[in-house]
Write a protein that holds these residues in place. Sequence first.
Motif, PDB file in Angstrom:
ATOM      1  N   GLU A  28       2.221 -59.273  23.893  1.00 34.71           N
ATOM      2  CA  GLU A  28       2.137 -60.061  22.969  1.00 34.71           C
ATOM      3  C   GLU A  28       1.313 -60.572  22.529  1.00 34.71           C
ATOM      4  O   GLU A  28       0.151 -61.196  22.337  1.00 34.71           O
ATOM      5  N   THR A  29       1.591 -60.491  20.655  1.00 35.46           N
ATOM      6  CA  THR A  29       0.579 -61.069  20.079  1.00 35.46           C
ATOM      7  C   THR A  29       0.535 -62.462  19.109  1.00 35.46           C
ATOM      8  O   THR A  29       0.221 -63.057  18.504  1.00 35.46           O
ATOM      9  N   GLY A  30       1.252 -63.188  20.452  1.00 41.28           N
ATOM     10  CA  GLY A  30       1.844 -64.321  19.954  1.00 41.28           C
ATOM     11  C   GLY A  30       2.823 -64.919  19.437  1.00 41.28           C
ATOM     12  O   GLY A  30       3.197 -66.421  19.456  1.00 41.28           O
ATOM     13  N   GLU A  31       3.162 -64.103  18.457  1.00 43.25           N
ATOM     14  CA  GLU A  31       4.202 -64.037  17.641  1.00 43.25           C
ATOM     15  C   GLU A  31       5.669 -63.723  18.119  1.00 43.25           C
ATOM     16  O   GLU A  31       6.104 -63.508  19.116  1.00 43.25           O
ATOM     17  N   ARG A  32       6.286 -65.054  17.489  1.00 38.69           N
ATOM     18  CA  ARG A  32       7.422 -65.128  18.369  1.00 38.69           C
ATOM     19  C   ARG A  32       8.969 -63.640  18.283  1.00 38.69           C
ATOM     20  O   ARG A  32       8.791 -62.927  17.365  1.00 38.69           O
ATOM     21  N   ASP A  33       9.232 -63.352  19.613  1.00 40.28           N
ATOM     22  CA  ASP A  33       9.884 -61.740  19.181  1.00 40.28           C
ATOM     23  C   ASP A  33       8.990 -60.347  19.058  1.00 40.28           C
ATOM     24  O   ASP A  33       9.195 -59.619  18.327  1.00 40.28           O
ATOM     25  N   THR A  34       7.947 -60.650  18.965  1.00 46.92           N
ATOM     26  CA  THR A  34       7.322 -59.710  18.622  1.00 46.92           C
ATOM     27  C   THR A  34       5.937 -58.874  19.788  1.00 46.92           C
ATOM     28  O   THR A  34       4.812 -59.832  19.815  1.00 46.92           O
ATOM     29  N   ALA A  35       5.962 -57.726  19.758  1.00 44.79           N
ATOM     30  CA  ALA A  35       4.919 -57.138  21.356  1.00 44.79           C
ATOM     31  C   ALA A  35       4.312 -55.538  20.625  1.00 44.79           C
ATOM     32  O   ALA A  35       5.025 -54.681  20.123  1.00 44.79           O
ATOM     33  N   SER A  36       3.168 -55.272  21.299  1.00 45.28           N
ATOM     34  CA  SER A  36       3.641 -54.425  21.503  1.00 45.28           C
ATOM     35  C   SER A  36       2.751 -53.631  22.304  1.00 45.28           C
ATOM     36  O   SER A  36       2.879 -53.730  23.215  1.00 45.28           O
ATOM     37  N   VAL A  37       3.287 -52.100  22.244  1.00 40.53           N
ATOM     38  CA  VAL A  37       3.762 -51.112  23.501  1.00 40.53           C
ATOM     39  C   VAL A  37       2.696 -50.290  23.667  1.00 40.53           C
ATOM     40  O   VAL A  37       2.656 -49.243  22.224  1.00 40.53           O
ATOM     41  N   LYS A  38       1.851 -49.766  24.488  1.00 35.52           N
ATOM     42  CA  LYS A  38       1.178 -48.845  24.672  1.00 35.52           C
ATOM     43  C   LYS A  38       1.567 -47.768  26.095  1.00 35.52           C
ATOM     44  O   LYS A  38       1.509 -48.623  26.903  1.00 35.52           O
ATOM     45  N   ILE A  39       1.381 -46.592  25.930  1.00 35.56           N
ATOM     46  CA  ILE A  39       1.901 -45.780  26.946  1.00 35.56           C
ATOM     47  C   ILE A  39       0.680 -45.109  27.045  1.00 35.56           C
ATOM     48  O   ILE A  39       0.296 -44.538  26.354  1.00 35.56           O
ATOM     49  N   ILE A  40       0.204 -45.375  28.956  1.00 33.85           N
ATOM     50  CA  ILE A  40      -1.486 -44.956  28.553  1.00 33.85           C
ATOM     51  C   ILE A  40      -1.103 -43.874  29.895  1.00 33.85           C
ATOM     52  O   ILE A  40       0.235 -43.839  30.697  1.00 33.85           O
ATOM     53  N   GLY A  41      -2.613 -43.744  30.914  1.00 31.15           N
ATOM     54  CA  GLY A  41      -2.090 -42.145  31.495  1.00 31.15           C
ATOM     55  C   GLY A  41      -1.397 -41.224  31.311  1.00 31.15           C
ATOM     56  O   GLY A  41      -1.220 -40.458  32.153  1.00 31.15           O
ATOM     57  N   LEU A  42      -2.186 -40.267  29.606  1.00 28.82           N
ATOM     58  CA  LEU A  42      -1.533 -39.330  30.121  1.00 28.82           C
ATOM     59  C   LEU A  42      -2.364 -38.086  30.756  1.00 28.82           C
ATOM     60  O   LEU A  42      -2.648 -37.260  29.956  1.00 28.82           O
TER      61      LEU A  42
END
Length: 101
Positions: A28-42
């Motif tokens: 969560e970047t601190g802004e309302r309704d904003t998030a960054s999603v990362k998928i790891i473990g490839l």
Amino acid sequence: NISKALSEIHDAGVTHNNLGPENIIVDETGERDTASVKIIGLGSASLLADSNEMHLKGKARIDILSLGSILFEMFTGMCPFNGKSDTRLLEGESDGATFKS
């Protein structure tokens, strides 16, 4: 955002093959309704190099079923399957593994 991140992986020609909650990072970047999603473990990922579109959809189906299971458990707190294994669903079989209601 999680499904969008998974879609981007598939669009790049890759399946994760081992998607679990531990492989999803939501920042969560601190802004309302904003998030960054990362998928790891490839580490167990595979390339979707086959030109047959039906085959590609079948391989991506594993990741989509995994994501559905993760989201179900996240929202309900319960495992979505009654059966001992959900691999039959991945193989197109339905007897032995049923969804909880």
